[in-house]
Scaffold this active site. Structure first.
Site, PDB file in Angstrom:
ATOM      1  N   SER A 111      49.716  23.877  67.543  1.00 17.32           N
ATOM      2  CA  SER A 111      49.747  23.179  68.663  1.00 17.32           C
ATOM      3  C   SER A 111      51.186  23.509  69.322  1.00 17.32           C
ATOM      4  CB  SER A 111      49.598  21.591  68.447  1.00 17.32           C
ATOM      5  OG  SER A 111      49.308  20.804  69.535  1.00 17.32           O
ATOM      6  N   HIS A 112      51.619  22.389  69.720  1.00 14.85           N
ATOM      7  CA  HIS A 112      52.804  22.214  70.633  1.00 14.85           C
ATOM      8  C   HIS A 112      54.185  22.434  69.777  1.00 14.85           C
ATOM      9  CE1 HIS A 112      51.712  18.321  68.880  1.00 14.85           C
ATOM     10  NE2 HIS A 112      53.267  17.947  68.809  1.00 14.85           N
ATOM     11  N   ASP A 276      49.963  23.445  76.376  1.00 12.18           N
ATOM     12  CA  ASP A 276      50.868  23.451  75.362  1.00 12.18           C
ATOM     13  C   ASP A 276      50.287  24.789  74.540  1.00 12.18           C
ATOM     14  OD1 ASP A 276      48.239  22.668  74.317  1.00 12.18           O
ATOM     15  OD2 ASP A 276      49.133  21.770  72.503  1.00 12.18           O
ATOM     16  N   ASP A 278      48.273  25.710  71.878  1.00 12.09           N
ATOM     17  CA  ASP A 278      46.904  26.059  71.820  1.00 12.09           C
ATOM     18  C   ASP A 278      46.168  25.653  73.095  1.00 12.09           C
ATOM     19  OD1 ASP A 278      47.256  23.635  70.967  1.00 12.09           O
ATOM     20  OD2 ASP A 278      45.546  23.684  69.694  1.00 12.09           O
ATOM     21  N   ASP A 280      45.223  22.667  74.192  1.00 14.05           N
ATOM     22  CA  ASP A 280      44.548  21.364  74.389  1.00 14.05           C
ATOM     23  C   ASP A 280      45.088  20.389  75.067  1.00 14.05           C
ATOM     24  OD1 ASP A 280      46.185  21.050  72.342  1.00 14.05           O
ATOM     25  OD2 ASP A 280      44.603  20.611  70.805  1.00 14.05           O
ATOM     26  N   ARG A 281      46.355  20.365  75.214  1.00 10.27           N
ATOM     27  CA  ARG A 281      47.059  19.315  75.787  1.00 10.27           C
ATOM     28  C   ARG A 281      47.397  19.519  77.366  1.00 10.27           C
ATOM     29  NH1 ARG A 281      51.545  16.527  71.870  1.00 10.27           N
ATOM     30  NH2 ARG A 281      50.066  16.378  70.046  1.00 10.27           N
ATOM     31  N   LYS A 375      40.179  18.144  72.838  1.00 16.03           N
ATOM     32  CA  LYS A 375      40.900  18.002  74.204  1.00 16.03           C
ATOM     33  C   LYS A 375      41.108  19.350  75.013  1.00 16.03           C
ATOM     34  CE  LYS A 375      45.452  17.244  71.741  1.00 16.03           C
ATOM     35  NZ  LYS A 375      44.875  17.217  70.335  1.00 16.03           N
TER      36      LYS A 375
END
Ligand code: G16
Length: 542
Positions: A111-112, A276, A278, A280-281, A375
């Site tokens: 992720s982030h 981010d 990947d 999703d954010r 998300k």
């Protein structure tokens, strides 16, 4: 040749909030990745299955994908759908799983978290609905990692060419390399009014989308610049890099500094956003104002009917427990339910599958809807743009109008990072034990109306999640929440979420830190943070 390789369990393969996340070094240990992947493949039973595989392009993505493809084929999967060059944003992967009716997806991302040889890597499992595997499945995977003795892999198969679109074979399986950008962009085009958004973007309106050298770059270029006609250069840092160019691809006010600086400058664009690692954010920034994720989801919900996807209204809304209660008041006005779930996107899955909610969001910069089961950063940006294209008002005006109508929740998250795990656990245990003594007491000018540990019964399948954060509630006026992060890779992070409602319009443009100062102090005292951790102040305020 299909080989069965003997192995022994690792003791640290418990998936966190969002899959297994560890340092790259940890994943590179012999058998480490293979053990976890075999545990997932055993639990899902992939014989005869179609599987989607892709990742955010971070360091080790390319090697891990080849291993996973060989293992999936070695375990009897028949079709392996992979994003070109091994890249898939998390929401695009979710879409592809649903579109192609795959049995599951394996998504490679931390992720982030930072990337590169010294950064983090991660693997997570999504189910056939496109969403993160529920706790029952991740528990089973973890259980399997503790007893594993062997894994299956096509050990001698050459690397699959992932640069070229089309099909090739790997043992008895077919590998299909797809252009996931166009599938995803088509989905977005079916949800939003691209005609109207395009008119806005070609009218002199200036947007800046910062892809943070991560996976959304190609998607954002295709959607904003190519399909919608935003001027070239509206998307910045658009090339996905294995180490994110040394950036921490976390779209928050600290790490998205470039975007914030641009949006606070005299010649700021009309609209700023970032995503981010990947994809999703999301972070949304108005000229001179960062929109808190808890506010953003509330504003999106209040205006969603302006986009074609939601023209006939919303079935319901949901937020994770620590997310501010701004969304609840929108739900109340719309006359729809608002569910409060534990932190983690997987908890929205059943509600979305059952059609009980249309939009959901989290304070951790996640916003999404029923079009996929993750998300979705670009979706949130497009919904904002659709709203702006219809309302033709500056985003700052929409923000202030929302606060006047619904009240403003001043909101901060205080993170105490890299604490020794036993210290963080002891702090939570200490506070948990004292909760009964807090209810009914008055702290400063506020009375504690509820002090409890959050647990959740899923209204669809009745599964129960306990131990989901400690909350100290001061009626409608304010709230403090404590929980430990489930996504870190080093030590423990204590997150303290602080919110205070202000419904007097005259007091809705005050300095946030000042408004929250007393409550922040209270949050430290109640949990004895300095006494128990030696920390006088949080390491990050988001
Ligand atoms: C993951 C989950 C989110 C959750 C977040 C919480 O996000 O998908 O639903 O809100 O973790 O993180 P923490 O436990 O550290 O507070 P992501 O974007 O990291 O996959």
């Amino acid at each position: 040749m299909n080989s069965t390789v003997s192995t022994t369990p690792f003791s640290d393969q418990s998936p966190g909030t969002s899959g297994l996340r560890k340092r790259v070094d940890v994943f590179r240990q012999p058998h480490y990745l293979e053990n976890f992947v075999q545990a997932m493949l055993d639990v899902v039973d992939v014989g005869g299955a179609t599987i989607v595989v892709g990742g955010d392009g971070r360091y080790y993505n390319d090697r891990a994908i080849q291993t996973i493809l060989r293992m999936a084929a070695g375990n009897g999967a028949v079709r392996l759908i992979v994003g070109q060059n091994g890249l898939l944003s998390t929401p695009a992967a979710s879409h592809l799983i649903r579109l192609r009716q795959a049995r599951c997806g394996i998504i490679l991302s931390a992720s982030h978290n930072p990337g590169g040889p010294d950064g983090d890597f991660g693997v997570k499992l999504n189910g056939g609905n496109g969403g993160p595997a529920p706790t029952s499945v991740t528990d089973a995977v973890h259980e399997r990692t503790t007893t594993i003795t062997q894994y299956r892999i096509l050990a001698d198969a050459p690397d699959v060419d992932l640069a070229t679109l089309g099909e090739s074979s790997l043992g008895d399986a077919v590998v299909e390399v797809v252009d996931a950008v166009s599938d995803y962009a088509n989905l977005m085009e079916s949800l939003f009014d691209f005609g109207q958004i395009g008119e806005l973007l070609r009218s002199g309106f200036r947007m800046r989308f910062d892809a943070m050298n991560a996976v959304t770059g190609p998607y954002a270029k295709e959607i904003f610049e190519k399909r919608l006609g935003a001027p070239a250069g509206s998307v910045v840092r658009a090339e996905p890099l294995p180490d994110f160019g040394g950036l921490h691809p976390d779209p928050n006010p600290v790490y998205a500094r470039d975007l914030i600086d641009a949006m606070f400058a005299d010649d700021a664009p009309d609209f700023g956003a970032a995503s981010d690692g990947d994809g999703d954010r999301n972070l949304i920034v108005a000229p001179g104002h960062i929109i808190a994720p808890s506010d953003s989801v509330a504003m999106l919900a209040a205006n969603a009917h302006l986009a074609p996807a939601f023209a006939s209204g919303l079935a319901g809304l949901a937020r994770s427990m620590p997310t501010s209660r701004a969304l609840d008041r929108v739900a109340e006005k719309l006359g729809v339910p608002c569910f409060e779930t534990p932190t983690g996107w997987k908890y929205f899955g059943n509600l979305l599958d059952a059609g009980r909610i249309s939009i959901c969001g989290e304070e951790s910069a996640g916003t999404g809807a029923d079009h996929v089961r993750e998300k979705d950063g670009l979706w949130a940006v497009l919904l904002w743009l659709n709203i702006l294209a219809v309302r033709r008002q500056p985003i700052g005006d929409i923000l202030r109008e929302h606060w006047r109508t619904f009240g403003r929740d001043y909101y901060e998250r205080h993170d105490y990072e890299d604490l020794p795990t036993d210290v963080a656990t002891a702090l939570i245990a200490d506070l948990r034990a004292r909760l009964p003594t807090l209810a009914g007491t008055t702290i400063g000018s506020l009375e504690v109306t509820l002090a409890d540990e959050f647990s959740y019964r899923d209204p669809v399948d009745d599964s129960v999640a306990t131990g989901q954060g400690l909350r100290i509630v001061f009626g409608e006026r304010a709230r403090i929440v404590y929980r430990l992060s489930g996504t870190g890779t080093v030590g423990a992070t204590l997150r303290v979420y602080i919110e205070r409602l202000e419904d007097d319009p005259q007091r809705q443009s005050l300095d946030q830190a000042q408004v929250l100062e007393e409550l922040a102090e209270t949050s430290r005292k109640i949990a004895r943070i300095e006494e128990m951790t030696g920390r006088e102040a949080p390491s990050v305020i988001a």
